[in-house]
Design a protein around this motif. Structure first.
Motif, PDB file in Angstrom:
ATOM      1  N   LYS A 168      45.547  13.003  -2.583  1.00 19.63           N
ATOM      2  CA  LYS A 168      45.949  11.784  -1.887  1.00 19.63           C
ATOM      3  C   LYS A 168      44.767  11.178  -1.134  1.00 19.63           C
ATOM      4  O   LYS A 168      44.087  11.851  -0.370  1.00 19.63           O
ATOM      5  CB  LYS A 168      47.092  12.102  -0.908  1.00 19.63           C
ATOM      6  N   ASN A 169      44.541   9.891  -1.381  1.00 18.26           N
ATOM      7  CA  ASN A 169      43.473   9.133  -0.717  1.00 18.26           C
ATOM      8  C   ASN A 169      42.081   9.691  -1.014  1.00 18.26           C
ATOM      9  O   ASN A 169      41.140   9.482  -0.248  1.00 18.26           O
ATOM     10  CB  ASN A 169      43.710   9.100   0.798  1.00 18.26           C
ATOM     11  N   ARG A 170      41.954  10.411  -2.127  1.00 15.74           N
ATOM     12  CA  ARG A 170      40.659  10.992  -2.494  1.00 15.74           C
ATOM     13  C   ARG A 170      40.148  10.462  -3.833  1.00 15.74           C
ATOM     14  O   ARG A 170      39.029  10.790  -4.228  1.00 15.74           O
ATOM     15  CB  ARG A 170      40.767  12.528  -2.561  1.00 15.74           C
ATOM     16  N   LEU A 171      40.966   9.715  -4.534  1.00 14.91           N
ATOM     17  CA  LEU A 171      40.582   9.185  -5.842  1.00 14.91           C
ATOM     18  C   LEU A 171      40.673   7.669  -5.847  1.00 14.91           C
ATOM     19  O   LEU A 171      41.411   7.077  -5.057  1.00 14.91           O
ATOM     20  CB  LEU A 171      41.513   9.739  -6.937  1.00 14.91           C
ATOM     21  N   THR A 172      39.959   7.054  -6.748  1.00 15.13           N
ATOM     22  CA  THR A 172      40.166   5.629  -6.981  1.00 15.13           C
ATOM     23  C   THR A 172      41.473   5.453  -7.746  1.00 15.13           C
ATOM     24  O   THR A 172      42.024   6.423  -8.298  1.00 15.13           O
ATOM     25  CB  THR A 172      39.017   5.037  -7.810  1.00 15.13           C
ATOM     26  N   PHE A 173      41.954   4.222  -7.801  1.00 12.47           N
ATOM     27  CA  PHE A 173      43.189   3.981  -8.550  1.00 12.47           C
ATOM     28  C   PHE A 173      42.981   4.304 -10.029  1.00 12.47           C
ATOM     29  O   PHE A 173      43.862   4.871 -10.686  1.00 12.47           O
ATOM     30  CB  PHE A 173      43.641   2.531  -8.388  1.00 12.47           C
ATOM     31  N   SER A 174      41.816   3.982 -10.546  1.00  5.91           N
ATOM     32  CA  SER A 174      41.507   4.275 -11.945  1.00  5.91           C
ATOM     33  C   SER A 174      41.526   5.782 -12.207  1.00  5.91           C
ATOM     34  O   SER A 174      42.049   6.246 -13.235  1.00  5.91           O
ATOM     35  CB  SER A 174      40.144   3.697 -12.308  1.00  5.91           C
ATOM     36  N   GLU A 175      40.974   6.556 -11.293  1.00  5.21           N
ATOM     37  CA  GLU A 175      40.971   8.013 -11.450  1.00  5.21           C
ATOM     38  C   GLU A 175      42.386   8.575 -11.366  1.00  5.21           C
ATOM     39  O   GLU A 175      42.745   9.485 -12.133  1.00  5.21           O
ATOM     40  CB  GLU A 175      40.074   8.637 -10.384  1.00  5.21           C
ATOM     41  N   SER A 176      43.199   8.035 -10.468  1.00  4.18           N
ATOM     42  CA  SER A 176      44.595   8.472 -10.364  1.00  4.18           C
ATOM     43  C   SER A 176      45.351   8.173 -11.650  1.00  4.18           C
ATOM     44  O   SER A 176      46.206   8.959 -12.088  1.00  4.18           O
ATOM     45  CB  SER A 176      45.280   7.776  -9.185  1.00  4.18           C
ATOM     46  N   THR A 177      45.043   7.037 -12.257  1.00  4.22           N
ATOM     47  CA  THR A 177      45.663   6.675 -13.536  1.00  4.22           C
ATOM     48  C   THR A 177      45.373   7.739 -14.588  1.00  4.22           C
ATOM     49  O   THR A 177      46.270   8.151 -15.340  1.00  4.22           O
ATOM     50  CB  THR A 177      45.136   5.306 -14.008  1.00  4.22           C
ATOM     51  N   SER A 178      44.141   8.197 -14.646  1.00  7.13           N
ATOM     52  CA  SER A 178      43.766   9.221 -15.621  1.00  7.13           C
ATOM     53  C   SER A 178      44.466  10.545 -15.345  1.00  7.13           C
ATOM     54  O   SER A 178      44.834  11.272 -16.281  1.00  7.13           O
ATOM     55  CB  SER A 178      42.243   9.427 -15.613  1.00  7.13           C
ATOM     56  N   ILE A 179      44.679  10.858 -14.074  1.00  2.04           N
ATOM     57  CA  ILE A 179      45.393  12.092 -13.727  1.00  2.04           C
ATOM     58  C   ILE A 179      46.852  12.007 -14.168  1.00  2.04           C
ATOM     59  O   ILE A 179      47.396  12.952 -14.757  1.00  2.04           O
ATOM     60  CB  ILE A 179      45.306  12.367 -12.211  1.00  2.04           C
ATOM     61  N   ILE A 180      47.507  10.890 -13.914  1.00  2.00           N
ATOM     62  CA  ILE A 180      48.910  10.721 -14.343  1.00  2.00           C
ATOM     63  C   ILE A 180      49.005  10.809 -15.862  1.00  2.00           C
ATOM     64  O   ILE A 180      49.938  11.416 -16.406  1.00  2.00           O
ATOM     65  CB  ILE A 180      49.473   9.385 -13.842  1.00  2.00           C
ATOM     66  N   ALA A 181      48.039  10.220 -16.566  1.00  3.73           N
ATOM     67  CA  ALA A 181      48.076  10.214 -18.031  1.00  3.73           C
ATOM     68  C   ALA A 181      48.044  11.616 -18.621  1.00  3.73           C
ATOM     69  O   ALA A 181      48.546  11.842 -19.727  1.00  3.73           O
ATOM     70  CB  ALA A 181      46.911   9.395 -18.573  1.00  3.73           C
ATOM     71  N   GLY A 182      47.462  12.580 -17.886  1.00  4.72           N
ATOM     72  CA  GLY A 182      47.383  13.941 -18.390  1.00  4.72           C
ATOM     73  C   GLY A 182      48.496  14.854 -17.905  1.00  4.72           C
ATOM     74  O   GLY A 182      48.524  16.039 -18.242  1.00  4.72           O
ATOM     75  N   LEU A 230      49.296  12.736  -5.572  1.00  2.61           N
ATOM     76  CA  LEU A 230      48.482  11.534  -5.669  1.00  2.61           C
ATOM     77  C   LEU A 230      48.917  10.533  -4.609  1.00  2.61           C
ATOM     78  O   LEU A 230      49.964  10.689  -3.985  1.00  2.61           O
ATOM     79  CB  LEU A 230      48.624  10.902  -7.059  1.00  2.61           C
ATOM     80  N   GLY A 231      48.148   9.483  -4.431  1.00  3.65           N
ATOM     81  CA  GLY A 231      48.527   8.431  -3.490  1.00  3.65           C
ATOM     82  C   GLY A 231      47.326   7.846  -2.784  1.00  3.65           C
ATOM     83  O   GLY A 231      46.179   8.293  -2.970  1.00  3.65           O
ATOM     84  N   GLY A 232      47.598   6.837  -1.982  1.00  2.49           N
ATOM     85  CA  GLY A 232      46.554   6.164  -1.218  1.00  2.49           C
ATOM     86  C   GLY A 232      46.670   6.470   0.261  1.00  2.49           C
ATOM     87  O   GLY A 232      46.938   7.607   0.669  1.00  2.49           O
ATOM     88  N   LYS A 233      46.530   5.427   1.072  1.00  3.75           N
ATOM     89  CA  LYS A 233      46.509   5.615   2.515  1.00  3.75           C
ATOM     90  C   LYS A 233      47.901   5.810   3.111  1.00  3.75           C
ATOM     91  O   LYS A 233      48.037   6.394   4.183  1.00  3.75           O
ATOM     92  CB  LYS A 233      45.830   4.412   3.176  1.00  3.75           C
ATOM     93  N   THR A 234      48.941   5.302   2.457  1.00  2.00           N
ATOM     94  CA  THR A 234      50.290   5.432   3.004  1.00  2.00           C
ATOM     95  C   THR A 234      50.901   6.772   2.614  1.00  2.00           C
ATOM     96  O   THR A 234      50.483   7.411   1.648  1.00  2.00           O
ATOM     97  CB  THR A 234      51.191   4.290   2.506  1.00  2.00           C
ATOM     98  N   GLY A 235      51.924   7.181   3.364  1.00  2.00           N
ATOM     99  CA  GLY A 235      52.606   8.431   3.067  1.00  2.00           C
ATOM    100  C   GLY A 235      51.993   9.616   3.781  1.00  2.00           C
ATOM    101  O   GLY A 235      50.990   9.503   4.495  1.00  2.00           O
ATOM    102  N   ASP A 236      52.611  10.778   3.585  1.00  2.00           N
ATOM    103  CA  ASP A 236      52.181  12.007   4.258  1.00  2.00           C
ATOM    104  C   ASP A 236      51.501  12.963   3.289  1.00  2.00           C
ATOM    105  O   ASP A 236      51.810  12.988   2.089  1.00  2.00           O
ATOM    106  CB  ASP A 236      53.387  12.726   4.874  1.00  2.00           C
ATOM    107  N   ASP A 237      50.607  13.775   3.821  1.00  2.00           N
ATOM    108  CA  ASP A 237      50.071  14.897   3.054  1.00  2.00           C
ATOM    109  C   ASP A 237      51.155  15.977   3.006  1.00  2.00           C
ATOM    110  O   ASP A 237      51.740  16.324   4.038  1.00  2.00           O
ATOM    111  CB  ASP A 237      48.816  15.457   3.728  1.00  2.00           C
ATOM    112  N   LEU A 238      51.399  16.501   1.820  1.00  2.00           N
ATOM    113  CA  LEU A 238      52.431  17.524   1.641  1.00  2.00           C
ATOM    114  C   LEU A 238      51.733  18.868   1.463  1.00  2.00           C
ATOM    115  O   LEU A 238      51.137  19.138   0.411  1.00  2.00           O
ATOM    116  CB  LEU A 238      53.297  17.182   0.427  1.00  2.00           C
TER     117      LEU A 238
END
Length: 456
Positions: free
Chosen positions: A341-355, A325-333
């Motif tokens: 990374k940089n493909r979801l909204t923050f809200s969508e990333s929140t739902s991914i972490i929750a699961g 997960l992540g936004g514009k900063t950092g590297d693709d692993l």
């Protein structure tokens, strides 16, 4: 250098910075001079030093111009629609306030000057403050990222609006009182409507009195925030305080726990073919609003170490999906199973972490988010204070060498505070230690989930 030499040099650096501020050398000019000396000591050329200082000054000037312009340049709104909340601080309502058409709001304001991790810590504070006030005094939140921050406060009783930080100074006089929160929390004293507070919310007076007393004890550090945040955290942790509960300590209210009522959508993970609790999340990134002059900040774990960690995890747990997960900063692993990374909204990333079963990260805002969602993390620390920022339910990994140098100088996020080519702390992280910690936490969480399903 032996470990003891790193520690000795770092303590000298911290003490020199603290003594500088104790002598009162905190003017803007003195900070410019201090920055020049620090960059000189790190062998920057004179043109590079002057360019760095000029950029910093220009950012402050531009920010000031924007704030001034905002007070006179709100979007034109001809008429408020029927049924619209007349107390929301849209441009039209603000103009009504300034004309005196609407009196002081029966509400309070909260200013958050840090990143998303800070906003989550503040959300817990406001949640518990509202319990004391009876959940009926409305409040607005001002931050640098109002859209993302809204999710943290949305389900706290009496929350109204999440707004842009840049207009805060122009609207505080319309509230009953205002709080300013970052590493510390203080009342904006000059904007308190004492008569209204005494009449309608006398409990606020008691909290205010307690907060003022606590403020007097640490005013030196509050005044010099963020430049002495590292020095303050060293002192605070010696007395057993933690970042995530210290704001409560400052207001004298009980801490209601890490969990926050943040909305999540299980359909997000299902839409990506991610079965709940069948994957772990990882994050390589940092707050983009913290301006740095280098490609990666000192607190970021080197990409080569990340790659070793991921390879080891994939070999040890082939049935577990690794999601980045992540936004514009950092590297693709490239080794991850699913890169979001940089493909979801923050809200969508929140739902991914929750699961997720667990989260793996450097010390970042997503670690605070995971804690707020009840997800444990393996956290790799570098320049920041493990004892201050670490949650006890997480596995917090301190660097093998050095560490805890944050705000020992003004360029701590750009380059190693001790002048090394690479940051000693994050480059000393042992991938094997992280892999073992992740497998340990995975085993614990899997066993806990199995027990819970059996007893359900």
């Amino acid at each position: 250098m032996p470990l003891t030499d790193f520690q000795y040099d770092l303590e000298k650096l911290k003490n020199r910075r603290l003594q500088t501020y104790h002598r009162g050398s905190t003017s803007r000019l003195s900070r410019v001079v201090s920055r020049y000396r620090e960059l000189s000591a790190e062998n920057y050329s004179t043109p590079a030093i002057l360019l760095s200082i000029a950029r910093s000054v220009m950012r402050k000037i531009i920010g000031r111009i924007r704030r001034l312009a905002l007070s006179d340049s709100f979007p034109e709104i001809a008429e408020l629609k029927a049924g619209q909340d007349l107390t929301s601080l849209t441009g039209a309502v603000l103009r009504k306030l300034e004309r005196g058409d609407i009196g002081r709001l029966q509400a309070f304001a909260v200013r958050i000057t840090g990143g998303l991790g800070d906003a989550l810590v503040v959300a817990r504070l406001i949640r518990d403050l509202q319990k004391i006030l009876g959940d009926n005094l409305e409040f607005d939140v001002y931050s640098q990222s109002p859209a993302a921050v809204e999710a943290f406060f949305r389900n706290i009783p009496a929350f109204r609006k999440s707004l842009n930080l840049e207009i805060f100074e122009h609207v505080t006089r319309y509230y009953m009182f205002a709080l300013s929160a970052n590493q510390f929390v203080t009342f904006v004293n000059e904007q308190i409507d004492y008569r209204a507070v005494l009449t309608y919310y006398p409990k606020v007076v008691k909290i205010f009195g307690y907060a003022q007393k606590k403020r007097e004890e640490i005013e030196f550090y509050i005044k010099n925030h963020p430049y002495l945040d590292g020095a303050f955290s060293d002192i605070a942790t010696q007395h057993g305080f933690k970042r995530y509960t210290y704001l409560h300590e400052m207001l004298g209210i009980d801490y209601g726990g890490d969990l926050l009522p943040i909305d999540v959508d299980p359909k997000i993970s299902r839409g990506l073919d991610l079965k709940q609790k069948s994957y772990i999340t990882i994050h390589d990134g940092w707050d983009a609003k913290f301006k740095i002059s280098t490609q990666r900040p000192t607190k970021a774990v080197p990409k080569a170490i990340w790659e070793q960690i991921i390879a080891g995890l994939k070999a040890a747990m082939p049935d577990i999906t690794i999601v980045q997960l992540g936004g514009k900063t950092g590297d693709d692993l490239p080794q991850v199973d699913l890169n979001l990374k940089n493909r979801l909204t923050f809200s969508e990333s929140t739902s991914i972490i929750a699961g997720a079963i667990l989260h793996v990260d450097a010390e970042s805002g997503l670690v605070h988010l995971a804690a707020a969602l009840g997800i444990k993390s393996v956290v790799m620390f570098g320049p920041t204070n493990v004892a201050w920022f670490g949650y006890p339910q997480n596995i917090n990994i301190a660097p093998v060498q050095c560490g805890n140098c944050w705000w020992s100088n003004t360029t701590w996020m750009d380059t190693c505070a001790l002048g090394m080519t690479e940051p000693v702390c994050t480059t000393s992280i042992n991938p094997k230690t992280v892999i073992e910690a992740t497998l340990e936490l995975l085993s614990r969480e899997t066993a806990h989930a199995a027990k819970a399903s059996t007893t359900a």
